[in-house]
Design a protein around this motif. Structure first.
Motif, PDB file in Angstrom:
ATOM      1  N   LEU A  76       0.484  -1.415  -0.251  1.00 28.62           N
ATOM      2  CA  LEU A  76      -0.445  -0.125   0.431  1.00 28.62           C
ATOM      3  C   LEU A  76       0.654   1.516  -0.138  1.00 28.62           C
ATOM      4  O   LEU A  76       1.500   1.515   1.110  1.00 28.62           O
ATOM      5  CB  LEU A  76      -0.235   0.129   1.514  1.00 28.62           C
ATOM      6  CG  LEU A  76      -2.172  -0.687   1.108  1.00 28.62           C
ATOM      7  CD1 LEU A  76      -3.113  -0.954   2.523  1.00 28.62           C
ATOM      8  CD2 LEU A  76      -3.128  -0.546   0.136  1.00 28.62           C
ATOM      9  N   MET A  77       0.877   2.512  -0.554  1.00 26.24           N
ATOM     10  CA  MET A  77       1.824   3.368  -1.195  1.00 26.24           C
ATOM     11  C   MET A  77      -0.018   4.524  -0.863  1.00 26.24           C
ATOM     12  O   MET A  77      -0.077   4.458  -1.802  1.00 26.24           O
ATOM     13  CB  MET A  77       2.382   3.658  -2.434  1.00 26.24           C
ATOM     14  CG  MET A  77       2.917   2.082  -2.818  1.00 26.24           C
ATOM     15  SD  MET A  77       4.690   3.098  -0.897  1.00 26.24           S
ATOM     16  CE  MET A  77       5.205   1.539  -1.446  1.00 26.24           C
ATOM     17  N   GLY A  78      -0.108   5.178  -0.527  1.00 28.64           N
ATOM     18  CA  GLY A  78      -0.904   6.470   0.299  1.00 28.64           C
ATOM     19  C   GLY A  78      -0.195   7.355  -0.466  1.00 28.64           C
ATOM     20  O   GLY A  78       0.814   7.702  -0.685  1.00 28.64           O
ATOM     21  N   PHE A  79      -1.194   8.242  -0.989  1.00 28.32           N
ATOM     22  CA  PHE A  79      -0.909   9.659  -1.199  1.00 28.32           C
ATOM     23  C   PHE A  79       0.068  10.187  -2.794  1.00 28.32           C
ATOM     24  O   PHE A  79      -0.508  11.293  -2.976  1.00 28.32           O
ATOM     25  CB  PHE A  79       0.403  10.004   0.215  1.00 28.32           C
ATOM     26  CG  PHE A  79      -0.148  10.972   0.426  1.00 28.32           C
ATOM     27  CD1 PHE A  79      -1.396  11.418   1.498  1.00 28.32           C
ATOM     28  CD2 PHE A  79       0.475  12.552   0.552  1.00 28.32           C
ATOM     29  CE1 PHE A  79      -1.756  12.648   1.655  1.00 28.32           C
ATOM     30  CE2 PHE A  79       0.359  13.603   1.232  1.00 28.32           C
ATOM     31  CZ  PHE A  79      -0.918  13.358   1.535  1.00 28.32           C
ATOM     32  N   VAL A  80       0.750   9.408  -2.930  1.00 30.05           N
ATOM     33  CA  VAL A  80       1.802   9.487  -4.243  1.00 30.05           C
ATOM     34  C   VAL A  80       0.086   9.962  -5.769  1.00 30.05           C
ATOM     35  O   VAL A  80       0.238  10.811  -6.170  1.00 30.05           O
ATOM     36  CB  VAL A  80       2.123   7.550  -4.736  1.00 30.05           C
ATOM     37  CG1 VAL A  80       2.779   8.760  -6.033  1.00 30.05           C
ATOM     38  CG2 VAL A  80       2.725   6.764  -3.907  1.00 30.05           C
ATOM     39  N   PHE A  87       0.421  19.895   2.540  1.00 32.53           N
ATOM     40  CA  PHE A  87      -0.120  20.756   4.008  1.00 32.53           C
ATOM     41  C   PHE A  87       0.390  22.096   3.226  1.00 32.53           C
ATOM     42  O   PHE A  87       0.003  23.247   3.470  1.00 32.53           O
ATOM     43  CB  PHE A  87       0.529  20.821   4.743  1.00 32.53           C
ATOM     44  CG  PHE A  87      -0.356  21.109   6.186  1.00 32.53           C
ATOM     45  CD1 PHE A  87      -1.132  20.722   6.723  1.00 32.53           C
ATOM     46  CD2 PHE A  87       0.706  21.909   6.423  1.00 32.53           C
ATOM     47  CE1 PHE A  87      -2.307  21.231   7.118  1.00 32.53           C
ATOM     48  CE2 PHE A  87      -0.449  22.626   7.916  1.00 32.53           C
ATOM     49  CZ  PHE A  87      -1.364  22.625   8.162  1.00 32.53           C
ATOM     50  N   TYR A  88       2.002  22.253   2.685  1.00 31.23           N
ATOM     51  CA  TYR A  88       2.557  23.559   2.351  1.00 31.23           C
ATOM     52  C   TYR A  88       1.618  24.402   1.239  1.00 31.23           C
ATOM     53  O   TYR A  88       1.915  25.464   1.416  1.00 31.23           O
ATOM     54  CB  TYR A  88       4.351  23.426   2.491  1.00 31.23           C
ATOM     55  CG  TYR A  88       4.944  24.400   2.140  1.00 31.23           C
ATOM     56  CD1 TYR A  88       5.319  25.784   2.078  1.00 31.23           C
ATOM     57  CD2 TYR A  88       5.332  24.206   1.121  1.00 31.23           C
ATOM     58  CE1 TYR A  88       5.991  26.056   1.665  1.00 31.23           C
ATOM     59  CE2 TYR A  88       5.680  24.719  -0.415  1.00 31.23           C
ATOM     60  CZ  TYR A  88       6.291  26.256   0.530  1.00 31.23           C
ATOM     61  OH  TYR A  88       6.771  27.189  -0.258  1.00 31.23           O
ATOM     62  N   THR A 125       8.582  10.248  -7.643  1.00 33.38           N
ATOM     63  CA  THR A 125       8.804  10.536  -6.100  1.00 33.38           C
ATOM     64  C   THR A 125       8.581   9.629  -4.865  1.00 33.38           C
ATOM     65  O   THR A 125       9.511   9.136  -4.590  1.00 33.38           O
ATOM     66  CB  THR A 125       7.282  11.295  -5.908  1.00 33.38           C
ATOM     67  OG1 THR A 125       6.480  11.794  -6.701  1.00 33.38           O
ATOM     68  CG2 THR A 125       6.887  11.764  -4.206  1.00 33.38           C
ATOM     69  N   LEU A 126       8.120   8.317  -5.526  1.00 31.57           N
ATOM     70  CA  LEU A 126       7.898   6.745  -5.472  1.00 31.57           C
ATOM     71  C   LEU A 126       9.740   6.470  -5.408  1.00 31.57           C
ATOM     72  O   LEU A 126       9.997   5.415  -4.336  1.00 31.57           O
ATOM     73  CB  LEU A 126       7.517   6.379  -5.706  1.00 31.57           C
ATOM     74  CG  LEU A 126       6.680   5.113  -4.805  1.00 31.57           C
ATOM     75  CD1 LEU A 126       6.246   4.930  -3.312  1.00 31.57           C
ATOM     76  CD2 LEU A 126       5.096   4.189  -5.338  1.00 31.57           C
ATOM     77  N   GLY A 127       9.963   6.998  -6.866  1.00 30.45           N
ATOM     78  CA  GLY A 127      11.382   6.087  -6.313  1.00 30.45           C
ATOM     79  C   GLY A 127      12.052   6.346  -4.837  1.00 30.45           C
ATOM     80  O   GLY A 127      13.508   5.836  -4.802  1.00 30.45           O
ATOM     81  N   MET A 130       6.648   8.997   2.375  1.00 33.58           N
ATOM     82  CA  MET A 130       5.612   9.151   1.307  1.00 33.58           C
ATOM     83  C   MET A 130       5.044   9.961   2.190  1.00 33.58           C
ATOM     84  O   MET A 130       4.398  11.187   2.101  1.00 33.58           O
ATOM     85  CB  MET A 130       5.020   8.625   0.436  1.00 33.58           C
ATOM     86  CG  MET A 130       5.576   8.086  -0.767  1.00 33.58           C
ATOM     87  SD  MET A 130       5.689   9.914  -1.382  1.00 33.58           S
ATOM     88  CE  MET A 130       3.953  10.452  -1.664  1.00 33.58           C
ATOM     89  N   ASN A 131       3.970   9.401   3.828  1.00 36.93           N
ATOM     90  CA  ASN A 131       3.082   9.466   4.960  1.00 36.93           C
ATOM     91  C   ASN A 131       3.771  10.875   4.858  1.00 36.93           C
ATOM     92  O   ASN A 131       3.107  12.215   5.153  1.00 36.93           O
ATOM     93  CB  ASN A 131       2.272   9.051   5.450  1.00 36.93           C
ATOM     94  CG  ASN A 131       1.938   7.612   4.879  1.00 36.93           C
ATOM     95  OD1 ASN A 131       1.429   7.696   2.851  1.00 36.93           O
ATOM     96  ND2 ASN A 131       1.101   6.626   4.761  1.00 36.93           N
ATOM     97  N   ILE A 132       4.797  10.944   5.551  1.00 32.35           N
ATOM     98  CA  ILE A 132       4.939  11.891   6.270  1.00 32.35           C
ATOM     99  C   ILE A 132       5.641  13.897   5.678  1.00 32.35           C
ATOM    100  O   ILE A 132       5.133  14.253   5.520  1.00 32.35           O
ATOM    101  CB  ILE A 132       6.862  11.486   7.139  1.00 32.35           C
ATOM    102  CG1 ILE A 132       6.053  10.427   8.502  1.00 32.35           C
ATOM    103  CG2 ILE A 132       7.209  12.637   7.655  1.00 32.35           C
ATOM    104  CD1 ILE A 132       7.360   9.542   8.751  1.00 32.35           C
TER     105      ILE A 132
END
Lengths: 316, 232
Positions: free
Chosen positions: A241-245, A307-308, A275-277, A298-300
């Motif tokens: 599971l790769m959330g957020f991407v 957020f920024y 990003t994921l790489g 990724m999550n953090i």
């Protein structure tokens, strides 16, 4: 991508890694263990992380179009919890067979993801509902799967730990089989998408407007469902599971290239891969001899960056 | 060019349009008028099956609309209906270009000029004002150069200048190969630009005729107004 080969938790530093790569290419010598780690572990892993990032970036851009919702991500149709459900069933049944180089767990994860997508697709076809109600249906399905998952976890011991590990550490078991299947899924999807971006733009305006513009929204929706479930199912199977991407890449893409699908789609693919790489490289090198899963990075990092972005400009 | 014959149409099991028949002849602009909920938009939606046809039919260029492929119909008939842009970040130029099968920069530039949209070229449609969005949706309809224009309140949100300009732009494009059906609420606009008017009430034709012949009495009975209520 190259950077991914140089760093890792196995104690081979960047310089040793360069020597190993040189020896693979026929220049100089390097211990066999080093070349093996590069070829059999780091290379497939790097490819899987980049390819699954591409798959999720694309699936994210498609999901946000399909559901006409900026908060949609590839997991919105309950794909994430559907995949975990599959994994749990596999672990509960204790079956262990391998098909085409995939373990039972992987196959069931894929099946669970596709099942979730299928349910939502059938629902959208039956009720003709789109947009918000479809998103809600996806959320509802997630809860149902989550409930079932809880029951299974209670029934079978050890399952919780194994599922947890599988969810977060998918990349650590990367293989060339995964690379091949992901590459096929991404290629097929891109081919299927040829000529679609204009239709996707029309679809965004709503089913009625799309129809007036000569686009059959039902057909396009089915097509996008197929592509999203294929890509996300494959990504879940090979990388966990790769959330957020899938959520942030289309947003960042729209910021960079504007709102037209013909630019957003390729940009999301590219950004997803990068990003994921990168997240995986960082996760592998941040602590010596220990890995932080790419999804955690990724999550953090992704969460903070997002957020920024949101807080920088009042109107998104 | 367009013939609507004994049309009975609606949504689900609900009949909204009951036994409506009228023609739109070539080079003519026909005004569709009547109270809210009288079924004006439903007639327009019935062309593409958005509203269901229960019986009767609509024919365009001598052919029943349901014998057209969607792609073919959308090239012959252009519909302008209100758009809800929500959070869609599509730039105005791309939105207008959706009217074309293949982007055409020259045509786009001309149309954007005709509708005073050049300054908003790159603005996402979610950020446009109601009036500008309305002009963009008209531009998207006009850029298609269709045989048949179906316009649902083309002058909604527009000021007097743009109301007049919009009808002038449409009239300019009505050659012997074109016709237009427009939902109009403003009687003076109908008198100024329409060649014929059809009044609907409760899903049926209440009156049809030359816009010059619209009387105060007709409007009072159509809109259920008292004698002392003033009308234009």
């Amino acid at each position: 991508m190259f950077v991914g080969l140089l760093f890792g938790s196995s104690g081979i530093g960047p310089i040793d890694a360069i020597k190993a790569i040189a020896s693979i290419l026929g220049f100089g010598d390097s211990p066999e263990t080093h070349t093996r780690i590069i070829l059999l572990m780091r290379l497939p892993r790097m490819l899987v992380s980049v390819l699954s990032g591409m798959a999720l970036g694309l699936a994210g851009a498609l999901s946000q179009t399909l559901f006409r919702n900026d908060l949609a991500d590839p997991y919105i149709a309950g794909i994430g919890s559907g995949a975990i459900f599959g994994v749990n069933i596999a672990l509960l049944s204790g079956a262990s067979l391998t098909i085409l180089g995939f373990s039972t767990v992987s196959i069931f994860a894929f099946a669970g993801a596709v099942l979730a997508c299928l349910i939502i697709w059938l629902l959208s076809g039956r009720t003709g509902s789109t947009g918000t109600s479809l998103v809600l249906a996806g959320v509802a399905l997630s809860f149902v799967f989550a409930g079932l998952n809880y029951i299974i976890v209670v029934l079978g011991r050890d399952i919780l730990q194994k599922t947890f590990f599988w969810s977060y550490n998918g990349l650590s078991s990367s293989s060339y089989t995964g690379v091949v299947f992901l590459a096929i899924a991404v290629t097929i999807s891109i081919v299927m998408l040829t000529g679609l971006p204009r239709k996707m733009d029309a679809y965004l305006l709503g089913d009625e407007q799309a129809t007036y513009l000569g686009v059959n929204p039902v057909k396009l929706r089915s097509m996008m469902f197929v592509i999203v479930s294929l890509l996300t199912g494959m990504a879940v199977t090979t990388a966990g599971l790769m959330g957020f991407v899938g959520l942030i890449t289309p947003h960042i893409s729209r910021r960079i290239v504007g709102g037209e699908s013909r630019y957003v789609v390729p940009c999301s693919i590219l950004l997803g891969g990068i990003t994921l790489g990168l997240a995986d490289v960082v996760g592998r090198s941040i602590m010596p001899f220990q890995e932080v899963p790419a999804s955690v990075i990724m999550n953090i990092a992704g969460g903070l960056f997002f957020f920024y972005l949101v807080s920088r400009k009042p109107s998104w | 060019m367009v013939t609507i014959k004994n049309l009975k149409a609606g949504y689900g099991n609900k009949i909204v349009i009951d036994d409506v028949s009228f023609d739109v002849e070539s080079s003519k602009l026909v005004g569709l008028m009547g109270p809210n909920g009288s079924g004006k938009s439903t007639i327009i939606k019935a062309f593409f099956g958005i509203a269901k046809t229960f019986s009767g039919n609509i024919s365009v260029l001598g052919r029943n609309t349901n014998s057209y492929m969607l792609d073919e119909l959308s090239k012959t008939v252009a519909v302008q209906r209100p758009v809800k842009p929500g959070t869609i970040k599509l730039p105005l130029s791309a939105y207008v270009s959706l009217g074309l099968p293949v982007p055409d920069e020259n045509r786009l530039d001309n149309i954007l000029q005709d509708f005073d949209l050049v300054a908003f070229r790159n603005t996402p449609i979610s950020d446009l004002s109601d009036g500008t969005l309305q002009r963009a949706s008209l531009a998207q309809t006009v850029i298609r150069d269709p045989k048949v224009y179906l316009l649902d309140e083309p002058t909604a949100h527009l000021d007097l200048k743009y109301k007049v300009k919009t009808f002038a732009e449409i009239k300019k494009r009505l050659g012997p190969q074109n016709c237009a059906l427009a939902v109009v609420h403003d009687t003076s606009l109908a008198r100024a630009f329409c060649d014929w008017t059809v009044f609907l009430k409760d899903g049926r034709i209440f009156w049809q005729g030359n816009p010059e012949d619209i009387t105060q009495e007709l409007l009072r009975s159509l809109f259920d107004l008292e004698d002392n209520q003033i009308l234009l």
